[in-house]
Design a protein around this motif. Sequence first.
Motif, PDB file in Angstrom:
ATOM      1  N   ALA A  91       0.825  -1.203   0.000  1.00  0.00           N
ATOM      2  CA  ALA A  91       0.000   0.000   0.000  1.00  0.00           C
ATOM      3  C   ALA A  91       0.860   1.256   0.000  1.00  0.00           C
ATOM      4  O   ALA A  91       0.530   2.248  -0.652  1.00  0.00           O
ATOM      5  CB  ALA A  91      -0.913   0.002   1.226  1.00  0.00           C
ATOM      6  N   THR A  92       1.975   1.199   0.732  1.00  0.00           N
ATOM      7  CA  THR A  92       2.842   2.383   0.766  1.00  0.00           C
ATOM      8  C   THR A  92       3.467   2.626  -0.593  1.00  0.00           C
ATOM      9  O   THR A  92       3.617   3.764  -1.032  1.00  0.00           O
ATOM     10  CB  THR A  92       3.976   2.171   1.787  1.00  0.00           C
ATOM     11  OG1 THR A  92       3.438   1.556   2.930  1.00  0.00           O
ATOM     12  CG2 THR A  92       4.615   3.487   2.156  1.00  0.00           C
ATOM     13  N   ARG A 143      -4.210   3.067  -3.908  1.00  0.00           N
ATOM     14  CA  ARG A 143      -3.950   3.487  -2.528  1.00  0.00           C
ATOM     15  C   ARG A 143      -5.241   3.556  -1.727  1.00  0.00           C
ATOM     16  O   ARG A 143      -5.324   3.067  -0.599  1.00  0.00           O
ATOM     17  CB  ARG A 143      -3.258   4.860  -2.516  1.00  0.00           C
ATOM     18  CG  ARG A 143      -1.848   4.812  -3.032  1.00  0.00           C
ATOM     19  CD  ARG A 143      -1.265   6.209  -3.023  1.00  0.00           C
ATOM     20  NE  ARG A 143      -0.955   6.627  -1.661  1.00  0.00           N
ATOM     21  CZ  ARG A 143       0.245   6.542  -1.138  1.00  0.00           C
ATOM     22  NH1 ARG A 143       1.239   6.054  -1.829  1.00  0.00           N
ATOM     23  NH2 ARG A 143       0.456   6.935   0.096  1.00  0.00           N
ATOM     24  N   SER A 144      -6.258   4.170  -2.331  1.00  0.00           N
ATOM     25  CA  SER A 144      -7.488   4.294  -1.549  1.00  0.00           C
ATOM     26  C   SER A 144      -8.173   2.939  -1.394  1.00  0.00           C
ATOM     27  O   SER A 144      -8.844   2.698  -0.388  1.00  0.00           O
ATOM     28  CB  SER A 144      -8.431   5.347  -2.133  1.00  0.00           C
ATOM     29  OG  SER A 144      -8.507   5.203  -3.511  1.00  0.00           O
ATOM     30  N   HIS A 185      -6.534   1.518   1.524  1.00  0.00           N
ATOM     31  CA  HIS A 185      -6.989   2.255   2.689  1.00  0.00           C
ATOM     32  C   HIS A 185      -8.353   1.716   3.141  1.00  0.00           C
ATOM     33  O   HIS A 185      -8.603   1.455   4.316  1.00  0.00           O
ATOM     34  CB  HIS A 185      -7.095   3.736   2.320  1.00  0.00           C
ATOM     35  CG  HIS A 185      -7.297   4.631   3.496  1.00  0.00           C
ATOM     36  ND1 HIS A 185      -6.375   4.736   4.508  1.00  0.00           N
ATOM     37  CD2 HIS A 185      -8.321   5.450   3.830  1.00  0.00           C
ATOM     38  CE1 HIS A 185      -6.817   5.582   5.412  1.00  0.00           C
ATOM     39  NE2 HIS A 185      -8.007   6.021   5.026  1.00  0.00           N
ATOM     40  N   ILE A 215      -9.429  -0.160   6.653  1.00  0.00           N
ATOM     41  CA  ILE A 215     -10.452   0.348   7.569  1.00  0.00           C
ATOM     42  C   ILE A 215     -11.543  -0.702   7.786  1.00  0.00           C
ATOM     43  O   ILE A 215     -11.926  -1.019   8.918  1.00  0.00           O
ATOM     44  CB  ILE A 215     -11.058   1.662   7.032  1.00  0.00           C
ATOM     45  CG1 ILE A 215     -10.019   2.759   7.169  1.00  0.00           C
ATOM     46  CG2 ILE A 215     -12.318   2.021   7.794  1.00  0.00           C
ATOM     47  CD1 ILE A 215     -10.473   4.095   6.664  1.00  0.00           C
ATOM     48  N   ARG A 265      -2.396  -0.749   8.502  1.00  0.00           N
ATOM     49  CA  ARG A 265      -2.466   0.717   8.602  1.00  0.00           C
ATOM     50  C   ARG A 265      -1.230   1.264   9.306  1.00  0.00           C
ATOM     51  O   ARG A 265      -0.659   2.254   8.872  1.00  0.00           O
ATOM     52  CB  ARG A 265      -3.725   1.131   9.370  1.00  0.00           C
ATOM     53  CG  ARG A 265      -4.968   0.865   8.574  1.00  0.00           C
ATOM     54  CD  ARG A 265      -6.193   1.148   9.388  1.00  0.00           C
ATOM     55  NE  ARG A 265      -6.354   2.556   9.710  1.00  0.00           N
ATOM     56  CZ  ARG A 265      -7.281   3.013  10.534  1.00  0.00           C
ATOM     57  NH1 ARG A 265      -8.100   2.178  11.130  1.00  0.00           N
ATOM     58  NH2 ARG A 265      -7.403   4.297  10.765  1.00  0.00           N
ATOM     59  N   ARG A 295       1.732   1.068   7.029  1.00  0.00           N
ATOM     60  CA  ARG A 295       1.664   2.067   5.988  1.00  0.00           C
ATOM     61  C   ARG A 295       2.033   3.436   6.537  1.00  0.00           C
ATOM     62  O   ARG A 295       2.792   4.187   5.919  1.00  0.00           O
ATOM     63  CB  ARG A 295       0.263   2.112   5.388  1.00  0.00           C
ATOM     64  CG  ARG A 295       0.274   2.547   3.949  1.00  0.00           C
ATOM     65  CD  ARG A 295      -1.089   2.491   3.405  1.00  0.00           C
ATOM     66  NE  ARG A 295      -1.924   3.503   4.065  1.00  0.00           N
ATOM     67  CZ  ARG A 295      -2.881   4.152   3.448  1.00  0.00           C
ATOM     68  NH1 ARG A 295      -3.130   3.920   2.184  1.00  0.00           N
ATOM     69  NH2 ARG A 295      -3.605   5.023   4.085  1.00  0.00           N
ATOM     70  N   SER A 296       1.520   3.724   7.723  1.00  0.00           N
ATOM     71  CA  SER A 296       1.796   5.064   8.231  1.00  0.00           C
ATOM     72  C   SER A 296       3.249   5.177   8.681  1.00  0.00           C
ATOM     73  O   SER A 296       3.925   6.166   8.410  1.00  0.00           O
ATOM     74  CB  SER A 296       0.803   5.422   9.336  1.00  0.00           C
ATOM     75  OG  SER A 296       1.392   5.334  10.585  1.00  0.00           O
TER      76      SER A 296
END
Lengths: 323, 612
Positions: A119-120, A128-129, A132, A136, A201, A204-205
């Motif tokens: 994803a990164t 990407r979305s 995301h 979620i 998540r 990715r962050s």
Amino acid sequence: MRFVIRRFLLFVAALLAISVVIFAALRILPGDVASVMAGLNAPPERVEQLRSQMGLDRPLIVQYFTWMGGLLRGNFGTSLLTGRSISSTVAMRASVTFPLIVLGLVVALAIGLTLGVVATLATRPAVRSAFHFVAIVGGAIPALWGGLLLILLFGRGTGLLGILPSQGFPEAGWGSFGSALASLVLPALTVGIIDGASLMRYTRSALGDVMNSGYMDQAMACGYTRRQAALKVGLRLATPQLVSVVGLMFAGMITGVMVIENLFALPGIGAGLVTDLGNRDLIAVQSELFMLAAFFLFVGFLVDLLHRFLDPRLKHAVQGGAQ
Amino acid sequence: MSTNSGAYGENDATDNKTTGTNENETATNASGDAANAAGGSMNASDHNANAAGGSADAGDSSANADAHNNSSVKAEDSAGSTDETLNAHVKGASGGKAGNGKKKGWIWAIIAAVVVVALIAAFVVIRNNQKASIAPAQVHTADSVTIGLKLAPTNLDIRNQSGSSLDQVLVGNVYEGLVARDSNNKVVPGLAKSWEKNADGTSYTFHLNRGMNFSNGDKLDASDVAWSINELMVKHYHDSESLMNFKSVMATDADTVKLDLTAPYANLLWELACRPGLVFDKNANYDMKTQAVGSGPYTVAKFVPNDSITLKANPKYWGEHKAVTPTIVLRYFGDDNAAVNALKSGDVQVLAPVTENLAEPFVKDSEHYRVAAGDDTDKYVLAMNSKGAKTSDVRVRQAIRYAIDHKQLIASRGGADKPLGGPIPSLDPGYQDLTGLYPHNVDKAKALMKEAGYTPDHPLELRLTYANTYGTELGDQLRSQLKPIDIDLKVNVVEFSTWLQDVLKNKDYDLSMVDHNESHDFSQWTQDTYYYNYSNQKVKDYYNQAMAASSDSQRDALLAKAARVVSEDAPADWLFNYRITTAMKNGVTGFPLNLNQTLLPLYNVRYMTPVK
């Protein structure tokens, strides 16, 4: 070294504080094991007789120190209800729960790290979305529902594919290794998929932050492609952050598997704790909770140590701050 | 059956292992490819980076040694064969979009993993189907039968621990009583083959069978019987209070036991068929919480609290009820859905009880399953605190009884339960149909409420407190049924221990609901201190006369009178007489349907796999 000692003392102090909280909180609960044992039709005298037989009529402070004295000698006590040693009961339950969360963690890591990195690195906004969204939604699935879905898909006798056992643990335990492992696959997937989504998540962050830092420019300046830089430098830089998350996730899973264990009828720590609490087997519950808390704190302790080992900058930062 | 499921388990596990490895391998390969491809594309697209590639050798301290070596090797490779990598990249780019070349590796890896999993799943399904189709064409009697139950015992100490789950497993299977009871709740011979009582009903003489022994080999004789009952009374073990008017018990010789009472007690024999009459080995030394030494057809081989109990046939069993199946496993399911899944998947062959609504699929699939309901003594009692601030008004209590639509309650649960208008169920002495006393009549209920001073503008607020073991549906239904008569019901579902404390001990409640599953428990209505807070001298008199009655018919008539008075006073509403629904695989025989939550003789249970 001073850090390790200081951190260890903090760990012990926290344990002591928790022991008091657990003991006190359980005493506030209405009902006691004697009335559960005596049943609906027992005369009050019989309840009192059972209470005094079990030492429940002694002053609370005496009960607390008896319990702590036992703990210090490594004796977690005997369950009032089952008459078994609590440590052996917990060990038996842990032989279900630990493999379950380790498997769950493996699944979560496989999903979370892989998808997190993908994803990164994804460049197209749509992709990407999409990731995301997956993260979620995956993280928001209630464990109970996720588990039911998996049972409906894979559960033997109930599912579409019907290939995996969805209920209980084999009679022989790990003696019949194949069946034992098979019975943990669906619960581990349930735990793993949900935690994997959250881990994705985080990955990715964390990786995203690193990717935007000067280290990446430097790495790429040294001839790495963006992907190489991310995998070889970025992941390494993001590791300390991820270790904290995974450590906490691991500790959190122990308590989080209660729902899963009930759903899949597994005789693990979570399911056992619920039953013991319902029966007001307070000596068992307080020892079990204490062990869980100790484990939780210990993982935190380890994570801190690991953190420092992995990220030497912290050491300098602490020393710098001290000077 | 057990071998079969074991084999399944192992296969599943192996398959999973394989899947895991494959995935890993694919992932590793793919990432390698991706890295290579990335190297290529970088060469082609970014000449600056390529040029700088050589300087990687100069040392990037953050990259580990291996990575460093690899990258430098790659850098050298690519430096040496720029044309090839360039060509490769161009090929790749011509096949698709240049920018996506990087992602392809990952996508292919995921697709490959999915395909591998799907192939393995398909393989397993097909093989399972084949297995099923080549089943042997003869009847096979299983060595082991697994039974799914609901309420689990936490220990095996039947002398101290309450709960019908212990009676269910141990009485008649592991421990035997002086006398026993049959599936119609009537007393039949047990360890005693016959008995007689004296004219005024204060002395009983029991004649024991000969050649009896315990599972440890010890002889069982009259001295064990007398010792067991004496211990019960002296040490106040569970249910000792139910042996009313007890005076003494003694072994007059090895085969004869004499029990004396201070006054006649009509329920004595029945009580002796339950826990008070159980006979233990006076010479055996064992931990009763975790072990059991009895004289019954089974022994406890393994006990996992709250999870399962494994019973093995007692090779030293002395009597006629020799175990047919060598191993019986009792597994406990707290969750109803989990239980149903277990029956569907073949992990258990019998499920008792099964929630009627959840049993639907088994009812439809009569080719493989049998579903049947049996009678029991469970009374779902909606107690109304007779000394409560609001419920002490008899008009309120009567209004509630008129307002409750029992037919609807029963229908919503699947329809097997029976209406019950009073405290005595059909399997207990003194039963009579009292459902006509308070028929469903909302108008009458409203009128009574109005008389008591409650109107739509001034509704009555009541709390209904019950244990979470009964689920929330019943509370919701009662709330909606009482709403039309201006009762605002607050449903308070609590843990069982909390219920014991608040309701049973402190009597702090308006309404409460419990499944009183005990049989012969009418005496509850004669105890002023019981949580009902109910007291009526007439009832006590009838009951005492009944217990002193010289004949069963006299006793039953007096109990029936007492029950009518209780029901008229409306200290409670009897929502229904719960009937146990049992679901089992076709081929299971000898499983008792009646009373099986308290009395579950297993010696005759057998499972024959159906002929294909």
